[in-house]
Structure formats: C-alpha cells, structure tokens
Enzyme design. Structure first.
Site, PDB file in Angstrom:
ATOM      1  CG  HIS A  85      18.570  60.779   5.080  1.00 28.43           C
ATOM      2  ND1 HIS A  85      17.270  61.120   4.779  1.00 28.43           N
ATOM      3  CD2 HIS A  85      19.282  60.969   3.940  1.00 28.43           C
ATOM      4  CE1 HIS A  85      17.189  61.473   3.506  1.00 28.43           C
ATOM      5  NE2 HIS A  85      18.403  61.398   2.973  1.00 28.43           N
ATOM      6  CB  THR A  86      21.774  61.684  11.478  1.00 27.40           C
ATOM      7  OG1 THR A  86      22.315  62.878  10.931  1.00 27.40           O
ATOM      8  CG2 THR A  86      22.597  60.511  11.026  1.00 27.40           C
ATOM      9  N   GLY A 132      17.137  72.690  -6.252  1.00 28.12           N
ATOM     10  CA  GLY A 132      17.189  71.243  -6.455  1.00 28.12           C
ATOM     11  C   GLY A 132      18.585  70.674  -6.398  1.00 28.12           C
ATOM     12  CB  SER A 151      18.940  73.836   2.381  1.00 28.17           C
ATOM     13  OG  SER A 151      19.126  72.546   2.779  1.00 28.17           O
ATOM     14  CD  GLU A 187      10.638  72.445   3.645  1.00 22.68           C
ATOM     15  OE1 GLU A 187      10.054  71.618   2.940  1.00 22.68           O
ATOM     16  OE2 GLU A 187      11.447  73.273   3.179  1.00 22.68           O
ATOM     17  CG  ASP A 191      18.095  71.224   5.228  1.00 17.75           C
ATOM     18  OD1 ASP A 191      19.060  70.563   5.659  1.00 17.75           O
ATOM     19  OD2 ASP A 191      17.335  70.815   4.340  1.00 17.75           O
ATOM     20  CE1 TYR A 243      14.740  64.043   3.964  1.00 13.47           C
ATOM     21  CE2 TYR A 243      12.565  64.208   4.950  1.00 13.47           C
ATOM     22  CZ  TYR A 243      13.924  64.415   5.013  1.00 13.47           C
ATOM     23  OH  TYR A 243      14.476  64.974   6.145  1.00 13.47           O
TER      24      TYR A 243
END
Ligand code: GLA
Length: 385
Positions: A34-35, A120, A124, A159, A171, A221
C-alpha cells in the site's frame, strides 16, 4: 502454464486456426505494501505463474474472446460504448481502449486465454491478464512503439476506468518488467527502479494461500487510498504546501494534523509512513545479506497491515502466528489484503517442518487446507511464439 494446452483450445474454438502466443506473470512482493499509490517504494518480483493468451487479428472491429479457465465466451466491438459485462472480458476491452488512447490502431482479434495464478490470492492475476494483452496489442498492432512503462500504465488505467479499483502501479510494473531470479525495488514517485538478484543463501520464500478470496473491487481498498489522500490534503491546508502523496510528508506534519482529520485516516497514514522506512531498511539489509532484519521488518509490516491499515482477516493473522511460532524468519500478508496469501521467508532447514505444521494447524482450525506455493522468480511479459 502449458502452451500446447492453450493452443489446442484456441484451435478448437477458432476453426483450427493459429495465432501468436503471449505470456505475462503474476507477482510477489517482498515488502512495501500500500505504498505504491502513496509515492513510496515497493519490492516486487514476477513469478513463474501467469496468464497466457493466443491471439490472432481477425480483420474486424470485434474481439472474440474465450476464457479457457471459466469456459466462457463473449464477443464485443471495439466501438461499443460500454463494453462487456463480465470482468474477465472487461480487462481485455479496457486494455484495448487504453491502447487506442495512446494512438495504437487496435483492430479486432480472436483470443483464447488461461492462467495458473490462483485467482483472489493477492498474486495479481488481473495485472497478469492486463499486461499480457497490453504487450500483445503493442506487438500485433502498435509496432512495439509503446514503452514498457506505458504498457504498465495501460493496465493500471484499465483497473481505474473499467474495473473500479484505484490501484497503484506495482502489479502491472512487476508483470511487465519482471526478470527471472531478480526482485525489483521501485520508487513509485520517480519511477526509478533497480533489479536485485534474489539468491538468499540458506532461505526460501513460500506463499501460504489462506484461500479466503481477496476481492478488491468495491472493497475498502479504495477507502484506504482515500484516507491517505485526506491526510495529505489536511497537511497541504495546514502548512500551505503542495505535497502530492504521503511520500512528501513528514511524521511531524502527520502528528500536527491529528485534530483535523478522522483518527482512522491517521492510523492509515501511520502505517504508510512506517512502511516507507521499512522498505529502505530491507534494501540495506539485503545488500549485507542480513536476512534476519529482512524477516523482522516483514513481521512489523504484518502488524501494521493488521492493526493500523486493517486489511487482514482472522485466517491471515492465524497463518502469521503459526509462522512466528515455528521460528520462521519473516512472514506477512502479501498484496492488497482482505484475504489471499502470506509471504514467508523461511530457513531451508525449517522449511518442511513449517509447511507441514501450517497445513496441519490451519486445517484443524478452519477445516480446509491452505495451499503452499513455493516462490520462483520468473520473467515479465513476453511473446512465446
Ligand atoms: C494491490 C494493488 C497494488 C498495491 C497492492 C498493495 O495489489 O493492485 O497497486 O496497492 O494492492 O500493496
């Protein structure tokens, strides 16, 4: 992934014809979670598992697509406004449209595709699919003029614009740029990256898939990302600065806006700031071959993801505890969270014991076996034939 398998399915669905075959991998991430959308550092590597697609231009404006894994077929025009409904086809449609935006004269094609990245699992599979088609479209219609960076961004834009996940770049970057035997440290602010040969003497990396389906669409997210942006906005307001992401902010600034934003947003930002430092500490430790420090940072990341970022779940925390109790060097949630895998750095002489123990204990508690996935670092997007 077996190329002959894909070829036979393509031939079956498209009257025995033959196209070109492309592959693109899923990824692991050693540390730096999450960076990416916060302008920080990530440390991914491509894996051997990925998506494979056979593709043949069909001289129309229609994409005729067969998902081998889901046994699902659809066809849709490039001139369609909305595109197909099913997400596995929306990825293709989105990539084609985003490539058009870059000026590539995309035309219709027939394709059959399949993958061996578990869905899942936080590895990715979606980036693998996007990168596979972005690479293929560039090769088939774009004269390979689009840069690798832009191919990765096409996947990310897909996305954002067609799936609804406001993901970062990690990803798709990993899938396009991956190189066998190497991890990559990427600075998501500047786009600079380095390959790090991954050959940890005496250790192995292994994923343990909780098989709790990780699903980022419509998930918290996007809320996590929003929390980080709220903190940046508060800092900009208070200090009259123009920070773009948390990368441009200091611990002191975060401390000083505590009263101005939701305490939950502060918790999220605290994790991100710590994670930024941890990736740098891990890079340094890796240069020295100090895997104990690498492992310790992985545990710290898990704690942060679980308690401050709150993207863990009971099963993942359990897997992390078992790893710790077995004496595993490092263990943490990998990827976006909300399910999927833990990534574990394990001493070779502990490997069998750990794998057996974690399977046994997980099964005893949850009534099903977790899936063990040994990590082999593979190559990025490529044409096979
Ligand atoms: C998902 C996203 C990435 C990244 C990770 C968390 O995999 O697609 O961009 O944010 O989560 O590190």
């Amino acid at each position: 992934m077996d190329i002959e398998f894909v070829r036979s399915r393509f031939a079956k669905h498209f009257n025995g014809s033959k196209g070109f075959v492309y592959a693109s991998p899923g990824r692991i991430n050693l540390i730096g979670e999450h960076t990416d959308y916060n302008g920080g550092f990530v440390f991914p590597g491509a894996v051997q598992q990925g998506m494979m697609a056979e593709i043949k231009p069909n001289n129309t404006r229609t994409i005729r697509a067969y998902s081998i894994d889901l046994k699902d077929y659809d066809e849709f025009s490039l001139d369609d406004e909305k595109g197909p409904h099913a997400s596995h086809f929306r990825y293709l449609f989105g990539v084609a449209k985003e490539m058009e935006k870059l000026g590539v004269p995309v035309q219709g094609f027939d394709t059959a595709f399949a993958g061996d990245v578990p869905l899942g699992a936080g590895m990715s599979s979606s980036a693998a699919l996007e990168s596979c088609f972005a690479f293929a479209i560039n090769d088939l219609f774009g004269g390979n003029k689009i840069s690798k960076w832009d191919l990765a961004k096409v996947g990310q834009a897909t996305e954002h614009n067609y799936i609804g996940v406001n993901c970062g770049i990690m990803d798709q970057f990993a899938s396009v740029f991956g190189k066998a035997g190497n991890l990559m440290r990427l600075d998501c602010q500047s786009g600079e990256f380095e390959y790090f040969p991954w050959n940890p003497k005496g250790y192995r990396l292994v994923l343990v898939n909780s098989c709790v389906k990780h699903e980022l669409v419509g998930s918290p997210y996007n809320d996590r990302r929003k929390s980080c942006e709220n903190v940046v906005a508060a800092i900009n307001k208070k200090f009259g600065v123009k920070a773009e992401t948390l990368r441009d902010c200091t611990w002191e600034q975060i401390e000083s806006v505590k009263g101005d934003v939701d305490p939950v947003d502060i918790k999220r930002a605290t994790f991100v700031m710590g994670e930024k430092d941890r990736v740098l500490a891990v890079s340094e430790a890796l240069q020295k071959g100090d895997y104990e420090t690498v492992g310790q940072k992985m545990y710290e990341t898990h704690q942060g993801l679980s308690k401050d970022y709150e993207v863990s779940c009971e099963e993942l925390d359990f897997l992390n505890d078992v790893a710790f109790d077995c004496g595993v060097t490092g263990s943490r949630i990998m990827g976006g969270g909300f399910g999927g895998c833990t990534i574990n750095l394990v001493k070779k002489d502990l490997y069998d014991l750990f794998v057996n123990t974690v399977v046994e204990k997980f099964q005893a508690k949850y009534g099903k076996k977790p899936v063990i996935i040994p990590v082999v670092i593979g190559d990025g997007s490529r044409r096979l034939v």
